[in-house]
Design an enzyme around this catalytic site. Sequence first.
Site, PDB file in Angstrom:
ATOM      1  N   SER A 118       0.831  -1.196   0.000  1.00 24.25           N
ATOM      2  CA  SER A 118       0.000   0.000   0.000  1.00 24.25           C
ATOM      3  C   SER A 118       0.874   1.258   0.000  1.00 24.25           C
ATOM      4  CB  SER A 118      -0.968  -0.051   1.191  1.00 24.25           C
ATOM      5  OG  SER A 118      -2.005   0.892   1.042  1.00 24.25           O
ATOM      6  N   ASP A 174     -10.012  -4.492  -4.607  1.00 20.58           N
ATOM      7  CA  ASP A 174      -9.407  -3.608  -3.604  1.00 20.58           C
ATOM      8  C   ASP A 174     -10.210  -2.307  -3.506  1.00 20.58           C
ATOM      9  OD1 ASP A 174      -7.783  -1.905  -2.075  1.00 20.58           O
ATOM     10  OD2 ASP A 174      -5.943  -2.787  -2.866  1.00 20.58           O
ATOM     11  N   HIS A 206      -8.002  -5.431  -0.093  1.00 13.39           N
ATOM     12  CA  HIS A 206      -6.745  -4.763   0.251  1.00 13.39           C
ATOM     13  C   HIS A 206      -5.996  -5.607   1.267  1.00 13.39           C
ATOM     14  CE1 HIS A 206      -4.225  -1.244  -0.073  1.00 13.39           C
ATOM     15  NE2 HIS A 206      -4.186  -1.086   1.235  1.00 13.39           N
TER      16      HIS A 206
END
Length: 227
Positions: A118, A174, A206
Site C-alpha cells: 500500500s 481492492d 486490500h
Amino acid sequence: MSQLLETHVVTTGPAPRYVVIWLHGLGADGFDFAPLVPELVAPDWPDLKFVFPHAPVRPITINNGYSMRAWYDIREMDLEQRADLEGVYASVAQIDALIDAEIAAGFAPENVLLAGFSQGGAIALTMALQSRHAVPHVIALSTYLPAPTATTEQYRNSGRSPATKIFMAHGMQDPVVPVQAGMQSYQLLESVGFNVQWHAYPGLQHQLAQQEVTDLQRWLGAILTAS
C-alpha cells in the site's frame, strides 16, 4: 544526516547475504509484515535479513487530520493528486539512508531489495525511479506510483537506465487502492523500460492472498538462488 528510522529486524540465519527493506502501509508499523517471513522464505534460500522500518507519525488529511504512522500525507482520492509529494520525497530520502547503513554494514548494493504494501509500496515504486541507489529489485503490493504521469515523465527526462526488476500484485476488488490505479502504474513503468511482473487476483481486497505469497516466493526464489 538526520537520524535513521527505527526498525524491527528479522534474520533467517546467522550470515545474511541479502537484506530486504519492507515498508508497511498507512496506520500500521514495522511489525506488521514480520509474521510473513516464515511463510515466505523457502528452505533453499540463502540467509536473509529483513528490515521493517516504522514510518513517522503525521496527520492524514483524508482522515480528518488524525495522526498515524504514514510515509506521506494523503490529501485526496484522485490518483494524480492523492499523495503529498514532499512527504513522498522525504520518505525516499529516509529509505536511501537505510540503504546506506546496510551497505556500510557489509551488504553488496545489488543484494539490497525493497518491498512495500500500500503506502509502503508507493514509496518502494518511487525508489525505483528516484533513489540515489540503483535499486535492483522492488516488490510492490496493493499499491500505485504517486503522481504517475508526472513521475514517469520526470524519469524519462533524467537519462537514467531502468535496471530495476519489479514484482507488482493487486486484489481486483481492492476498495482502498483500486486495481486500475495499480494497473496504470504497471503500464507506465513498463512504458519507460522497467521489467515488471504483474499479478491481479480475482475477489481479493486490500490484503495478501496465499496465491500471491506463492507467486512472490517463486519470483524471489529465482533471484536469491541464481548465483
